[in-house]
Design a protein around this motif. Structure first.
Motif, PDB file in Angstrom:
ATOM      1  N   TRP A 346       0.809  -1.217   0.000  1.00  0.00           N
ATOM      2  CA  TRP A 346       0.000   0.000   0.000  1.00  0.00           C
ATOM      3  C   TRP A 346       0.847   1.274   0.000  1.00  0.00           C
ATOM      4  N   ILE A 347       2.150   1.168   0.264  1.00  0.00           N
ATOM      5  CA  ILE A 347       2.970   2.379   0.225  1.00  0.00           C
ATOM      6  C   ILE A 347       3.207   2.844  -1.217  1.00  0.00           C
ATOM      7  N   LEU A 348       2.761   2.055  -2.206  1.00  0.00           N
ATOM      8  CA  LEU A 348       2.814   2.481  -3.600  1.00  0.00           C
ATOM      9  C   LEU A 348       1.624   3.363  -3.970  1.00  0.00           C
ATOM     10  N   SER A 349       0.789   3.711  -3.024  1.00  0.00           N
ATOM     11  CA  SER A 349      -0.402   4.511  -3.300  1.00  0.00           C
ATOM     12  C   SER A 349      -0.098   5.850  -3.975  1.00  0.00           C
ATOM     13  N   PRO A 350       1.011   6.542  -3.650  1.00  0.00           N
ATOM     14  CA  PRO A 350       1.285   7.804  -4.373  1.00  0.00           C
ATOM     15  C   PRO A 350       1.400   7.631  -5.878  1.00  0.00           C
ATOM     16  N   VAL A 351       1.720   6.417  -6.341  1.00  0.00           N
ATOM     17  CA  VAL A 351       1.779   6.185  -7.782  1.00  0.00           C
ATOM     18  C   VAL A 351       0.412   6.424  -8.405  1.00  0.00           C
ATOM     19  N   ALA A 352      -0.658   6.054  -7.703  1.00  0.00           N
ATOM     20  CA  ALA A 352      -2.005   6.264  -8.230  1.00  0.00           C
ATOM     21  C   ALA A 352      -2.298   7.756  -8.408  1.00  0.00           C
ATOM     22  N   PHE A 353      -1.838   8.585  -7.470  1.00  0.00           N
ATOM     23  CA  PHE A 353      -2.035  10.027  -7.610  1.00  0.00           C
ATOM     24  C   PHE A 353      -1.272  10.557  -8.813  1.00  0.00           C
ATOM     25  N   VAL A 354      -0.067  10.062  -9.025  1.00  0.00           N
ATOM     26  CA  VAL A 354       0.720  10.487 -10.189  1.00  0.00           C
ATOM     27  C   VAL A 354       0.023  10.074 -11.484  1.00  0.00           C
ATOM     28  N   LEU A 355      -0.486   8.845 -11.534  1.00  0.00           N
ATOM     29  CA  LEU A 355      -1.160   8.364 -12.737  1.00  0.00           C
ATOM     30  C   LEU A 355      -2.413   9.184 -13.036  1.00  0.00           C
ATOM     31  N   VAL A 356      -3.197   9.489 -12.006  1.00  0.00           N
ATOM     32  CA  VAL A 356      -4.402  10.292 -12.209  1.00  0.00           C
ATOM     33  C   VAL A 356      -4.037  11.690 -12.713  1.00  0.00           C
ATOM     34  N   THR A 357      -2.986  12.284 -12.147  1.00  0.00           N
ATOM     35  CA  THR A 357      -2.560  13.616 -12.579  1.00  0.00           C
ATOM     36  C   THR A 357      -2.095  13.597 -14.027  1.00  0.00           C
ATOM     37  N   VAL A 358      -1.294  12.613 -14.397  1.00  0.00           N
ATOM     38  CA  VAL A 358      -0.810  12.507 -15.774  1.00  0.00           C
ATOM     39  C   VAL A 358      -1.983  12.316 -16.736  1.00  0.00           C
ATOM     40  N   PHE A 359      -2.920  11.435 -16.379  1.00  0.00           N
ATOM     41  CA  PHE A 359      -4.080  11.214 -17.245  1.00  0.00           C
ATOM     42  C   PHE A 359      -4.916  12.484 -17.375  1.00  0.00           C
ATOM     43  N   ALA A 360      -5.123  13.199 -16.268  1.00  0.00           N
ATOM     44  CA  ALA A 360      -5.980  14.377 -16.290  1.00  0.00           C
ATOM     45  C   ALA A 360      -5.421  15.445 -17.225  1.00  0.00           C
ATOM     46  N   PHE A 361      -4.137  15.760 -17.091  1.00  0.00           N
ATOM     47  CA  PHE A 361      -3.566  16.809 -17.937  1.00  0.00           C
ATOM     48  C   PHE A 361      -3.407  16.356 -19.383  1.00  0.00           C
ATOM     49  N   ASN A 362      -3.102  15.089 -19.606  1.00  0.00           N
ATOM     50  CA  ASN A 362      -3.014  14.601 -20.976  1.00  0.00           C
ATOM     51  C   ASN A 362      -4.380  14.612 -21.657  1.00  0.00           C
ATOM     52  N   ALA A 363      -5.426  14.202 -20.934  1.00  0.00           N
ATOM     53  CA  ALA A 363      -6.773  14.230 -21.501  1.00  0.00           C
ATOM     54  C   ALA A 363      -7.223  15.658 -21.779  1.00  0.00           C
ATOM     55  N   LEU A 364      -6.915  16.578 -20.856  1.00  0.00           N
ATOM     56  CA  LEU A 364      -7.263  17.979 -21.080  1.00  0.00           C
ATOM     57  C   LEU A 364      -6.502  18.531 -22.275  1.00  0.00           C
ATOM     58  N   GLY A 365      -5.229  18.203 -22.385  1.00  0.00           N
ATOM     59  CA  GLY A 365      -4.449  18.672 -23.526  1.00  0.00           C
ATOM     60  C   GLY A 365      -4.962  18.125 -24.841  1.00  0.00           C
ATOM     61  N   ASP A 366      -5.388  16.870 -24.854  1.00  0.00           N
ATOM     62  CA  ASP A 366      -5.927  16.278 -26.068  1.00  0.00           C
ATOM     63  C   ASP A 366      -7.241  16.960 -26.464  1.00  0.00           C
TER      64      ASP A 366
END
Length: 375
Positions: A346-366
């Motif tokens: 569960w200490i890998l949880s910050p990876v999920a925040f990074v993935l959501v952030t990357v997806f959000a800005f990439n989707a907005l940019g697209d």
């Protein structure tokens, strides 16, 4: 003989007049609303920014508070210990059992079914000062009795992973937004000057840009960040990281803007402005810059996730911000040992925040790329 009337126009004419005077921003917004990826990215970006701004209110507990060391995530339950359904959600407190972990030889932490904690919204908890000014003790969610709750577990010091990830979004997004702002300003300015004037100015600027692009970025990041002593203040280290990322990131933006400027400088209305004696400053600001902005806006939304990934990667290698500040990269330092990941995934949880952030800005940019494109 024609008769004129002062009666209001029919509804159809009003609609046509309104659509005929629609501004460029309104047209882009109307196009963006048709893209479900762009709108989903926009909603996620707004939620991430709101989470970062109101981190004290959103985080369920104090990120610096310690508990029982490594503890697994607490699951939300709608059943009591006897299996009966209950309407108010609850979690069960974590206590140490008599069993030992075979890897770390530490007591295994398990749920205490005899002491459930009820969950609620806008509950009282650890006191804080919102924006450093407004005292409050209300949190968006948490336990009704103010006890600790760990939806994503705890780290080796017993600190809540979810609360630390929410607080860490401030530093990670602040670094990304600051770096991208500096890169955009410097890269756009240098690119337009180089592409518009051409000749010797363009040649010298492009040779310098090629030198910057020729540097191997990752080894240079590690070499430059290692120059700061461990005892340096946190603000100094944070400013140095931002400066290094910005110094190595503006060159690619300038090369892209230069290419757009070279094409725009040959368009008829730009040549007409030159022929009537318009100054270079007016041509750049009034004719070239507005047409370059569509590309720059999209490039910004695509550059932010790259900086977030870079900050997380450097933090994983040990070159993150220093405590007491919190960032996603700093939290990922705890995942550097394979045995720790295997025992406490569960200490890998910050990876999920990074993935959501990357997806959000990439989707907005697209979505913005399709909405801004005039063709």
């Amino acid at each position: 003989m024609l008769a004129f009337s002062n009666s209001p126009p029919p509804p159809e004419e009003k609609i046509k007049h309104k659509s005929g005077s629609e501004s460029y921003i309104a047209l882009v917004w109307r196009r963006l609303k048709r893209s479900w990826t762009g709108m989903s990215g926009l909603i996620l970006v707004v939620l991430l920014l709101m989470m970062a701004i109101f981190a004290e209110f959103v985080a369920p507990i104090d990120p610096k508070a310690t508990d029982t060391g490594f503890a697994p995530p607490q699951l939300i339950s709608f059943h009591d210990k006897d299996g009966n359904f209950v309407f108010q959600p609850r979690v069960y407190a974590l206590v140490e059992t008599s069993d030992l972990d075979p890897v770390t030889f530490q007591p295994i932490v398990g749920p205490d079914y005899d002491n459930p904690r009820l969950l609620g919204l806008f509950v009282k908890g650890a006191p804080y000062h919102l924006f450093g000014l407004i005292p409050s003790d209300r949190h968006l969610f948490g336990t009704t009795d103010g006890g600790p709750v760990h939806f994503l577990g705890t780290d080796k010091f017993g600190r809540d992973v979810l609360s630390r990830a929410i607080y860490g979004s401030r530093i990670s997004l602040m670094i990304a937004l600051t770096v991208v702002a500096i890169v955009t300003i410097v890269g756009t300015t240098v690119g337009m000057i180089s592409g518009y004037f051409g000749g010797a100015i363009d040649a010298w600027i492009q040779r310098f840009v090629e030198v910057v692009l020729a540097f191997p970025q990752l080894p240079l990041y590690l070499a430059l960040t290692s120059l700061i002593p461990v005892t340096a203040p946190t603000n100094v280290f944070l400013a140095f990281v931002i400066i290094v990322m910005s110094a190595l990131g503006w060159a690619q933006m300038s090369r892209e803007v230069r290419g757009k400027t070279l094409a725009l400088a040959r368009i008829d209305y730009v040549r007409a402005a030159m022929a009537i004696g318009a100054t270079d400053r007016r041509i750049i600001l009034q004719h070239i810059f507005p047409n370059v902005m569509s590309h720059v806006i999209v490039a910004v939304t695509l550059a932010i996730p790259s900086v977030v990934l870079l900050e997380s990667f450097l933090g994983f290698l040990g070159f993150a911000v220093k405590p007491p500040l919190i960032s996603w990269g700093l939290m990922l330092q705890d995942t550097s040992t394979y045995s720790v990941i295997g025992s406490y995934p569960w200490i890998l949880s910050p990876v999920a925040f990074v993935l959501v952030t990357v997806f959000a800005f990439n989707a907005l940019g697209d979505g913005l790329r399709d909405a801004i494109d005039p063709y």
